[in-house]
Design a protein around this motif. Sequence first.
Motif, short mmCIF file in Angstrom:
data_model
loop_
_atom_site.label_atom_id
_atom_site.label_comp_id
_atom_site.label_asym_id
_atom_site.label_seq_id
_atom_site.Cartn_x
_atom_site.Cartn_y
_atom_site.Cartn_z
N GLY A 101 0.99 -1.04 0.10
CA GLY A 101 -0.03 -0.05 -0.10
C GLY A 101 1.12 0.90 0.01
O GLY A 101 1.86 1.04 -0.36
N VAL A 102 0.39 2.04 -0.53
CA VAL A 102 0.81 3.67 0.01
C VAL A 102 0.87 4.32 1.32
O VAL A 102 -0.49 4.79 2.23
CB VAL A 102 0.48 4.48 -0.99
N PHE A 103 2.03 4.88 1.33
CA PHE A 103 1.62 5.98 3.06
C PHE A 103 1.64 6.98 3.09
O PHE A 103 2.35 7.38 2.11
CB PHE A 103 2.85 5.41 3.79
N SER A 104 1.08 8.15 3.76
CA SER A 104 0.76 9.13 3.17
C SER A 104 1.00 10.23 3.81
O SER A 104 0.27 9.90 5.51
CB SER A 104 -0.39 9.19 2.47
N ILE A 161 8.54 22.04 20.42
CA ILE A 161 7.15 20.95 19.35
C ILE A 161 5.95 22.01 19.59
O ILE A 161 5.34 23.57 20.07
CB ILE A 161 6.71 20.03 20.25
N GLU A 162 5.70 22.64 18.35
CA GLU A 162 4.35 23.69 17.67
C GLU A 162 3.93 22.83 17.12
O GLU A 162 3.48 21.77 16.67
CB GLU A 162 5.30 25.08 16.39
N ASP A 163 2.79 23.33 16.37
CA ASP A 163 1.50 22.69 15.80
C ASP A 163 1.67 22.76 14.91
O ASP A 163 0.78 21.21 14.18
CB ASP A 163 0.39 24.41 16.23
N ALA A 164 2.42 23.25 14.01
CA ALA A 164 2.70 22.70 12.68
C ALA A 164 4.08 21.33 12.63
O ALA A 164 3.89 20.77 11.79
CB ALA A 164 3.70 24.04 11.87
N ASP A 165 4.10 20.69 13.48
CA ASP A 165 4.37 19.47 13.71
C ASP A 165 3.51 18.97 14.03
O ASP A 165 4.16 17.25 13.69
CB ASP A 165 5.54 19.82 15.01
N TYR A 166 3.03 18.79 14.37
CA TYR A 166 1.57 17.65 14.24
C TYR A 166 1.02 17.58 12.34
O TYR A 166 0.72 18.51 12.06
CB TYR A 166 -0.13 17.82 15.15
N ASN A 167 0.62 16.70 12.28
CA ASN A 167 0.30 16.31 11.09
C ASN A 167 -0.85 15.31 10.76
O ASN A 167 -2.12 15.13 11.61
CB ASN A 167 1.29 15.03 10.06
N ASP A 168 -1.94 16.64 9.76
CA ASP A 168 -3.31 16.56 10.15
C ASP A 168 -3.92 14.74 10.28
O ASP A 168 -4.94 14.55 10.93
CB ASP A 168 -4.55 17.02 8.43
N THR A 169 -3.18 14.72 8.68
CA THR A 169 -3.52 13.18 8.99
C THR A 169 -2.20 11.73 8.56
O THR A 169 -1.54 12.90 7.67
CB THR A 169 -4.78 12.92 7.71
N ILE A 170 -2.23 10.96 8.67
CA ILE A 170 -1.03 10.33 8.61
C ILE A 170 -2.30 8.67 7.93
O ILE A 170 -3.02 8.65 8.69
CB ILE A 170 -0.28 9.65 9.85
N THR A 171 -1.61 7.98 6.76
CA THR A 171 -2.35 7.20 5.92
C THR A 171 -1.60 6.11 5.62
O THR A 171 -0.84 6.18 5.87
CB THR A 171 -3.27 7.74 5.36
N TRP A 172 -2.80 4.95 5.69
CA TRP A 172 -1.80 3.51 4.72
C TRP A 172 -3.46 3.60 3.94
O TRP A 172 -4.28 3.33 4.12
CB TRP A 172 -1.56 3.10 5.36
N THR A 173 -2.66 3.58 3.16
CA THR A 173 -4.41 3.21 1.65
C THR A 173 -3.56 2.34 0.86
O THR A 173 -2.16 1.53 0.39
CB THR A 173 -3.85 3.72 0.74
N GLY A 174 -4.41 0.51 0.57
CA GLY A 174 -3.79 -0.71 0.38
C GLY A 174 -5.60 -1.16 0.16
O GLY A 174 -6.43 -0.46 -0.55
N LYS A 175 -5.24 -2.28 -0.07
CA LYS A 175 -6.67 -2.76 -0.68
C LYS A 175 -6.72 -4.58 -0.41
O LYS A 175 -5.63 -5.35 0.48
CB LYS A 175 -6.90 -3.00 -2.23
N THR A 176 -8.09 -5.04 -0.34
CA THR A 176 -7.95 -6.60 -0.21
C THR A 176 -7.75 -7.27 -1.29
O THR A 176 -7.72 -6.89 -2.39
CB THR A 176 -9.37 -6.83 0.49
N THR A 177 -7.66 -8.34 -1.47
CA THR A 177 -8.13 -9.18 -2.43
C THR A 177 -9.37 -9.46 -3.66
O THR A 177 -9.00 -8.97 -4.68
CB THR A 177 -7.94 -10.81 -2.12
N ASN A 178 -10.09 -8.89 -3.00
CA ASN A 178 -11.28 -8.68 -3.60
C ASN A 178 -11.09 -7.59 -4.24
O ASN A 178 -12.25 -6.98 -4.71
CB ASN A 178 -12.53 -9.02 -3.44
N GLY A 179 -10.82 -6.97 -3.92
CA GLY A 179 -10.16 -5.53 -4.81
C GLY A 179 -11.30 -4.46 -3.87
O GLY A 179 -11.35 -2.81 -4.21
N ARG A 180 -11.50 -3.99 -3.00
CA ARG A 180 -12.24 -2.86 -1.65
C ARG A 180 -10.77 -2.57 -1.70
O ARG A 180 -9.87 -2.89 -1.16
CB ARG A 180 -12.68 -3.52 -0.34
N SER A 181 -10.85 -1.50 -1.26
CA SER A 181 -10.01 -0.23 -0.37
C SER A 181 -10.10 -0.19 0.94
O SER A 181 -10.87 -0.71 1.03
CB SER A 181 -10.15 0.90 -1.10
#
Length: 166
Positions: free
Chosen positions: A9-12, A94-114
């Motif tokens: 998958g992809v980390f963002s 540490i400042e407010d800007a040091d926090y990331n709004d989101t960290i995600t991992w996007t992958g899929k299942t064997t049947n193509g579900r995200s």
Amino acid sequence: MNDIILGDGVFSIGTTDVGLTRGGGMLTIEREYRNIEADGDYGPVRGRIRKIRSVAKLSMNSLEILAANIPKMYPAVKNTTDLTTDTITAKTDIEDADYNDTITWTGKTTNGRSVVITLKNAINLESIEWELIDKEEVVPETTYTATYLEGTTDVEPWEIVFTDAV
């Protein structure tokens, strides 16, 4: 066999995909529970177990380290850029800007579900550790911890979403 989550998958970080990874990463949701005990109990009693702590973490092993991304990877760090040079230095706190709004991992299942794993208000609270080994690449692990916003402890700052392919 159709609902197997595939490990690739992809980390963002926010809306920016992280460069290459090696060894993937890991989702961990650490939970702590407390049994409310009464005289005569032989063990835990249904209805008297409280969740008292929950911390979501998403780690990734980055093979490609982009200088512009380092302040998103580590708090209290800044990047100064001129035409040919990126210089990474520390900030005092540490400042407010040091926090990331989101960290995600996007992958899929064997049947193509995200499958999308999201940590909100995430920050990496681990030390900067880069193993500098002869004939090896530097592959630092960064572990992001989702943080609660003040007064919002009724909703945990993470989610896992399964979506049918469109």
